[in-house]
Design a protein around this motif. Structure first.
Motif, mmCIF file in Angstrom:
data_model
loop_
_atom_site.group_PDB
_atom_site.id
_atom_site.type_symbol
_atom_site.label_atom_id
_atom_site.label_comp_id
_atom_site.label_asym_id
_atom_site.label_seq_id
_atom_site.Cartn_x
_atom_site.Cartn_y
_atom_site.Cartn_z
ATOM 1 N N ASN A 34 20.954 -9.299 -10.548
ATOM 2 C CA ASN A 34 20.562 -9.050 -9.232
ATOM 3 C C ASN A 34 18.862 -8.893 -9.056
ATOM 4 O O ASN A 34 18.195 -8.866 -10.063
ATOM 5 N N PRO A 35 18.563 -9.399 -7.888
ATOM 6 C CA PRO A 35 17.073 -9.495 -7.825
ATOM 7 C C PRO A 35 16.544 -8.375 -7.700
ATOM 8 O O PRO A 35 17.037 -7.152 -7.523
ATOM 9 N N PRO A 36 15.124 -8.088 -8.261
ATOM 10 C CA PRO A 36 14.638 -6.993 -8.542
ATOM 11 C C PRO A 36 14.074 -6.150 -7.030
ATOM 12 O O PRO A 36 14.036 -6.989 -6.005
ATOM 13 N N ARG A 37 14.317 -4.894 -6.816
ATOM 14 C CA ARG A 37 14.138 -4.271 -5.687
ATOM 15 C C ARG A 37 12.651 -4.021 -5.641
ATOM 16 O O ARG A 37 11.885 -3.537 -6.562
ATOM 17 N N THR A 38 12.021 -4.767 -4.586
ATOM 18 C CA THR A 38 10.345 -4.804 -4.208
ATOM 19 C C THR A 38 9.971 -4.031 -3.275
ATOM 20 O O THR A 38 10.437 -4.151 -2.197
ATOM 21 N N ALA A 39 9.108 -3.122 -3.534
ATOM 22 C CA ALA A 39 8.142 -2.532 -2.786
ATOM 23 C C ALA A 39 6.739 -3.067 -2.711
ATOM 24 O O ALA A 39 6.351 -3.705 -3.578
ATOM 25 N N ALA A 40 6.065 -2.767 -1.290
ATOM 26 C CA ALA A 40 4.612 -3.253 -1.442
ATOM 27 C C ALA A 40 3.848 -2.074 -0.637
ATOM 28 O O ALA A 40 4.362 -1.223 -0.099
ATOM 29 N N ILE A 41 2.661 -1.746 -1.271
ATOM 30 C CA ILE A 41 1.816 -0.715 -0.929
ATOM 31 C C ILE A 41 0.575 -1.405 -0.186
ATOM 32 O O ILE A 41 -0.042 -2.235 -0.607
ATOM 33 N N LEU A 42 0.353 -1.007 0.900
ATOM 34 C CA LEU A 42 -0.713 -1.552 1.754
ATOM 35 C C LEU A 42 -1.934 -0.653 1.757
ATOM 36 O O LEU A 42 -1.798 0.604 2.573
ATOM 37 N N GLN A 83 12.042 -10.844 0.349
ATOM 38 C CA GLN A 83 12.201 -9.890 -0.893
ATOM 39 C C GLN A 83 11.531 -8.589 -0.913
ATOM 40 O O GLN A 83 11.762 -8.007 -2.056
ATOM 41 N N VAL A 84 11.025 -8.310 -0.026
ATOM 42 C CA VAL A 84 10.223 -7.198 0.282
ATOM 43 C C VAL A 84 11.106 -6.162 0.915
ATOM 44 O O VAL A 84 11.250 -6.299 2.214
ATOM 45 N N SER A 85 11.721 -4.766 0.445
ATOM 46 C CA SER A 85 12.755 -4.143 1.092
ATOM 47 C C SER A 85 11.911 -2.841 1.654
ATOM 48 O O SER A 85 12.420 -2.400 2.537
ATOM 49 N N VAL A 86 10.701 -2.541 1.180
ATOM 50 C CA VAL A 86 9.968 -1.518 1.888
ATOM 51 C C VAL A 86 8.362 -1.670 1.722
ATOM 52 O O VAL A 86 7.990 -2.115 0.933
ATOM 53 N N VAL A 87 7.772 -1.426 2.865
ATOM 54 C CA VAL A 87 6.240 -1.644 3.045
ATOM 55 C C VAL A 87 5.588 -0.137 3.020
ATOM 56 O O VAL A 87 6.022 0.629 4.141
ATOM 57 N N GLN A 88 4.876 0.310 2.165
ATOM 58 C CA GLN A 88 4.336 1.601 2.302
ATOM 59 C C GLN A 88 2.992 1.392 2.557
ATOM 60 O O GLN A 88 2.080 1.352 1.619
ATOM 61 N N PRO A 89 2.244 1.758 3.894
ATOM 62 C CA PRO A 89 0.899 2.211 4.221
ATOM 63 C C PRO A 89 0.487 3.298 3.860
ATOM 64 O O PRO A 89 1.231 4.374 3.628
ATOM 65 N N VAL A 90 -0.664 3.094 3.260
ATOM 66 C CA VAL A 90 -1.530 4.384 2.752
ATOM 67 C C VAL A 90 -2.715 4.476 3.832
ATOM 68 O O VAL A 90 -3.679 3.442 3.643
ATOM 69 N N VAL A 91 -3.060 5.422 4.521
ATOM 70 C CA VAL A 91 -4.090 5.215 5.744
ATOM 71 C C VAL A 91 -4.826 6.740 5.481
ATOM 72 O O VAL A 91 -4.282 7.646 4.874
ATOM 73 N N ASN A 92 -6.032 6.644 6.150
ATOM 74 C CA ASN A 92 -6.698 7.948 6.223
ATOM 75 C C ASN A 92 -6.145 8.653 7.394
ATOM 76 O O ASN A 92 -5.605 8.308 8.317
ATOM 77 N N PRO A 93 -5.917 10.162 7.133
ATOM 78 C CA PRO A 93 -5.401 11.013 8.120
ATOM 79 C C PRO A 93 -5.866 10.913 9.596
ATOM 80 O O PRO A 93 -5.104 11.101 10.326
ATOM 81 N N ARG A 123 1.906 -2.158 15.555
ATOM 82 C CA ARG A 123 3.214 -2.107 16.392
ATOM 83 C C ARG A 123 4.199 -3.280 16.255
ATOM 84 O O ARG A 123 3.760 -4.410 16.637
ATOM 85 N N GLY A 124 5.443 -2.646 16.050
ATOM 86 C CA GLY A 124 6.325 -4.154 15.969
ATOM 87 C C GLY A 124 6.715 -4.607 14.568
ATOM 88 O O GLY A 124 7.625 -5.293 14.472
ATOM 89 N N LEU A 125 5.989 -4.121 13.521
ATOM 90 C CA LEU A 125 6.102 -4.606 12.262
ATOM 91 C C LEU A 125 7.087 -3.389 11.540
ATOM 92 O O LEU A 125 6.724 -2.310 11.743
ATOM 93 N N ARG A 126 7.737 -3.963 10.553
ATOM 94 C CA ARG A 126 8.604 -3.136 9.832
ATOM 95 C C ARG A 126 7.558 -2.350 8.661
ATOM 96 O O ARG A 126 7.122 -3.197 7.791
ATOM 97 N N HIS A 127 7.648 -1.021 8.572
ATOM 98 C CA HIS A 127 7.096 -0.268 7.504
ATOM 99 C C HIS A 127 7.555 1.113 7.320
ATOM 100 O O HIS A 127 8.334 1.508 8.388
ATOM 101 N N ALA A 128 7.446 1.684 6.229
ATOM 102 C CA ALA A 128 7.738 2.868 6.055
ATOM 103 C C ALA A 128 6.701 3.857 6.696
ATOM 104 O O ALA A 128 5.439 3.630 7.166
ATOM 105 N N PRO A 129 6.943 5.152 7.204
ATOM 106 C CA PRO A 129 5.854 6.176 7.528
ATOM 107 C C PRO A 129 4.677 6.234 6.773
ATOM 108 O O PRO A 129 4.753 6.053 5.447
ATOM 109 N N PRO A 130 3.468 6.063 7.362
ATOM 110 C CA PRO A 130 2.245 5.851 6.434
ATOM 111 C C PRO A 130 2.122 7.262 5.720
ATOM 112 O O PRO A 130 2.352 8.449 6.230
ATOM 113 N N THR A 131 1.605 7.202 4.514
ATOM 114 C CA THR A 131 1.278 8.348 3.763
ATOM 115 C C THR A 131 -0.436 8.384 3.648
ATOM 116 O O THR A 131 -1.043 7.672 3.851
#
Length: 408
Positions: A3-11, A49-59, A70-78
């Motif tokens: 199976n292909p690896p499950r890949t996440a990305a952190i921005l 191939q990227v299943s989840v994108v995790q943004p990291v932002v200033n509060p 707006r309009g892009l797929r991503h997880a709730p920012p942390t």
């Protein structure tokens, strides 16, 4: 079959970008007509191939972040930390529940990452467990002391410029970050350096010279010029619209509610200024007219606000890799008087389209009491739009249609 690896990305987007000069955090500034962070996130959001994108932002930036992407797929920012290293760890911890096999860590200040580079990062991490994109050094590098005197000249053939996205087996880089936090180490400038300290062997793979980091004001100037040079197909289009008066107590003109003794007879809100602009943009695209995209026979658009139509037309330009250079609308009426409202209308059009107000013109004239506008039976509007497209643009069918029902 494996199976292909499950890949996440952190921005990583929590920094302040002070070296980029005035104008707020650099990741939210515009480059080529789009926010830097939009350009940085979009290739990950759409990569198969990227299943989840995790943004990291200033509060403090959550609202501006959501608006910019707006309009892009991503997880709730942390929430990010005080250093880049702390922000990356926050992103890793946020991904624990997702259980990725591989994680890509990318700086939001690199808005020109390509899908091909992302694919290479995934392949490299799958093969080696830890890898970074790197490009050869073109110039001779000198090692100097505190006084600026040369101490050594490293062998250029062995030197590389590190980029992101840096890619790792998720469990390994997470443990490395946790260990660094336990040991009080917060001084690593990139994740590869931290991984090396933790005992991981870090490989390199082919980087991309276009994947440069925006750091200084000069970087923005240079990249704006480069992007503009790619949009050599300059086009103009014209639009015309007219609506008769009926019962009512206000008119919608260029997105502004204008008190009046009459209203518009129209299927939508009857905004002649915005309708003319929509036709001008679609004309420049050779992409039909407002009626073909929003037919008045469709009750879906009954009473619809015309800002949705204009935003849709702008999205058609963006979908083809283009930019709007200028918008101009001329309103033809005896009343209401447009002059006192001109700047409000310009500001509203700029807000809808994302343009700087200096690229929006609103003019007004009368027909010297002649014709239906002279008899105050309605209002007419003409418009002109200038857009720039890539020379290799083939037309709307090659980029895929934008669904009008999702306009706005």
């Amino acid at each position: 079959m494996t199976n292909p690896p499950r890949t996440a990305a952190i921005l990583v987007a929590a920094g302040r970008g002070l070296r980029a000069g005035a104008g707020g955090p650099k990741q939210y500034r515009s480059i080529g007509g789009q926010p830097v962070i939009y350009r940085a996130l979009a290739p990950f959001s759409s990569h198969p191939q990227v299943s989840v994108v995790q943004p990291v932002v200033n509060p403090d930036d959550v609202a501006v972040f959501e608006d910019a992407v707006r309009g892009l797929r991503h997880a709730p920012p942390t929430q990010g930390g005080a250093t880049r290293q702390a922000s990356v760890r926050a992103g890793l911890e946020a991904l624990v529940a997702a259980k990725p096999d591989i994680v890509l860590i990318h700086d939001a200040a690199r808005p020109f990452v390509s899908p091909a580079l992302i694919s290479r990062a995934i392949d490299a991490a799958s093969a080696t467990g830890a890898a970074i994109p790197a490009i050869p050094v073109a110039d001779t590098i000198k090692l100097v002391d505190g006084g600026g005197r040369i101490e050594a000249t490293p062998e250029r053939a062995r030197l590389r410029i590190a980029q992101t996205p840096q890619s790792f087996r998720f469990d390994a880089i997470l443990e490395a970050h946790r260990r660094a936090a336990r040991d009080g180490r917060d001084d690593f400038t990139d994740d590869a350096a931290l991984a090396e300290w933790a005992g991981l062997t870090v490989a390199t793979f082919e980087g991309d010279a276009a994947n440069m980091k925006l750091t200084t004001p000069e970087d923005f100037v240079r990249e704006e010029a480069r992007l503009a040079s790619q949009l050599g197909d300059v086009r103009s289009g014209t639009g015309y619209d007219v609506h008769a008066f009926g019962d009512g107590d206000h008119l919608m003109i260029c997105g502004i509610r204008v008190p009046h003794t009459r209203g518009f007879l129209a299927h939508s809100d009857g905004d002649v200024g915005l309708h003319a602009l929509v036709d001008a943009i679609l004309g420049a695209l050779a992409d039909g007219d407002i009626g073909s995209h929003f037919p008045p026979s469709d009750m879906k658009w009954k009473g619809a606000a015309s800002d949705k139509f204009l935003k849709y037309a702008v999205d058609r330009v963006t979908a083809r890799g283009g930019r709007i250079a200028n918008l101009e609308v001329t309103l033809i009426c005896e009343r209401p008087k447009i002059g006192p409202l001109r700047d409000q209308m310009r500001a509203r059009i700029a807000e809808i389209t994302g343009l700087d107000i200096s690229r929006v013109a609103v003019k007004a004239t009368t027909s010297e009491r002649l014709g239906f506008t002279g008899r105050e039976e309605g209002i007419a509007a003409t418009a002109c739009a200038t857009i720039r497209l890539p020379w290799d643009d083939k037309g709307p069918d090659d980029k895929g249609p934008v669904d009008p029902s999702k306009a706005g």
